[in-house]
Write a protein that holds these residues in place. Structure first.
Motif, PDB file in Angstrom:
ATOM      1  N   TYR A 221       0.817  -1.215   0.000  1.00 24.93           N
ATOM      2  CA  TYR A 221       0.000   0.000   0.000  1.00 24.93           C
ATOM      3  C   TYR A 221       0.848   1.262   0.000  1.00 24.93           C
ATOM      4  O   TYR A 221       0.564   2.220  -0.705  1.00 24.93           O
ATOM      5  CB  TYR A 221      -0.941   0.025   1.207  1.00 24.93           C
TER       6      TYR A 221
ATOM      7  N   VAL B 133       2.950   2.925  -9.506  1.00 25.11           N
ATOM      8  CA  VAL B 133       2.090   3.428 -10.577  1.00 25.11           C
ATOM      9  C   VAL B 133       2.827   4.477 -11.406  1.00 25.11           C
ATOM     10  O   VAL B 133       2.815   4.443 -12.635  1.00 25.11           O
ATOM     11  CB  VAL B 133       0.776   4.002 -10.001  1.00 25.11           C
ATOM     12  N   VAL B 134       3.504   5.395 -10.734  1.00 22.87           N
ATOM     13  CA  VAL B 134       4.258   6.434 -11.447  1.00 22.87           C
ATOM     14  C   VAL B 134       5.366   5.806 -12.289  1.00 22.87           C
ATOM     15  O   VAL B 134       5.575   6.181 -13.447  1.00 22.87           O
ATOM     16  CB  VAL B 134       4.831   7.475 -10.460  1.00 22.87           C
TER      17      VAL B 134
ATOM     18  N   ASN C 143       3.864   1.749  -1.075  1.00 18.87           N
ATOM     19  CA  ASN C 143       4.680   1.933  -2.273  1.00 18.87           C
ATOM     20  C   ASN C 143       3.863   1.962  -3.557  1.00 18.87           C
ATOM     21  O   ASN C 143       4.421   2.116  -4.636  1.00 18.87           O
ATOM     22  CB  ASN C 143       5.736   0.828  -2.364  1.00 18.87           C
ATOM     23  N   ALA C 144       2.556   1.811  -3.459  1.00 16.75           N
ATOM     24  CA  ALA C 144       1.721   1.707  -4.659  1.00 16.75           C
ATOM     25  C   ALA C 144       1.828   2.942  -5.555  1.00 16.75           C
ATOM     26  O   ALA C 144       1.890   2.821  -6.773  1.00 16.75           O
ATOM     27  CB  ALA C 144       0.268   1.452  -4.271  1.00 16.75           C
ATOM     28  N   GLY C 145       1.865   4.129  -4.964  1.00 14.50           N
ATOM     29  CA  GLY C 145       1.955   5.345  -5.773  1.00 14.50           C
ATOM     30  C   GLY C 145       3.227   5.386  -6.604  1.00 14.50           C
ATOM     31  O   GLY C 145       3.208   5.716  -7.789  1.00 14.50           O
ATOM     32  N   GLY C 146       4.343   5.016  -5.996  1.00  8.73           N
ATOM     33  CA  GLY C 146       5.609   4.992  -6.716  1.00  8.73           C
ATOM     34  C   GLY C 146       5.613   3.964  -7.829  1.00  8.73           C
ATOM     35  O   GLY C 146       6.166   4.192  -8.907  1.00  8.73           O
TER      36      GLY C 146
END
Length: 122
Positions: free
Chosen positions: A53, A60-61, A55-58
Motif C-alpha cells: 500500500y 504506478v508512477v 509503495n503503490a503510488g511509486g
C-alpha cells in the motif's frame, strides 16, 4: 508512536519484534517484517500498513514513466496532448451549441496545448 522501516528487507524479526513499542508500523521498505515478526506484532495489536500500500503510488508512477519511455514521448508532449484534447472538446462543444464561432487561427490558438518551452518558462 509510528515506526516506518524504510531501508532494508527483513529488519523486523522474531528477535526484535517484542521490543517494538510503536502502535503503527508503515512498511516503506520492501518486506521489512518477517512472517514470524508479523505474527508477534499482530498479537500485540500493532497496526501494520503493508509495503504494497505504501509503495503503490511509486509503482504506478514508475509504470507510467516506463510506458512513456517505450513510446519515446517527451514529458512536455504528454501535457501538450492532454491540453489539446481538452481545448478541442471545449471548442467543439461551444461551437456545436452555437455559442461560439471562431476563425481557424482563433481555434488553433485555443486548441494548441503548451509546448515544452511554455512549460519550462512557466
Amino acid at each position: 508512536d509510528v515506526l516506518v522501516p524504510a531501508a532494508m528487507e527483513q529488519m523486523i524479526t522474531k528477535h526484535n519484534a517484542d521490543r517494538i513499542k510503536a502502535k503503527i508500523i508503515g512498511e516503506a521498505a520492501n518486506g521489512p517484517t518477517t512472517p514470524a515478526a508479523d505474527k508477534i506484532l499482530m498479537d500485540k495489536g500493532v497496526i501494520i500498513v503493508p509495503d504494497l500500500y505504501l509503495n503503490a503510488g511509486g509503482v504506478v508512477v514508475s509504470y507510467f514513466e516506463w510506458l512513456k519511455n517505450l513510446s519515446n514521448v517527451r514529458f512536455g508532449r504528454l501535457n501538450q496532448r492532454f491540453d489539446e484534447r481538452r481545448g478541442l472538446a471545449i471548442v467543439e462543444g461551444l461551437e456545436s451549441a452555437g455559442v461560439l464561432k471562431l476563425t481557424p487561427k482563433q481555434r488553433e490558438t485555443i486548441v494548441s496545448g503548451a509546448s515544452e518551452r511554455d512549460l519550462a518558462h512557466s
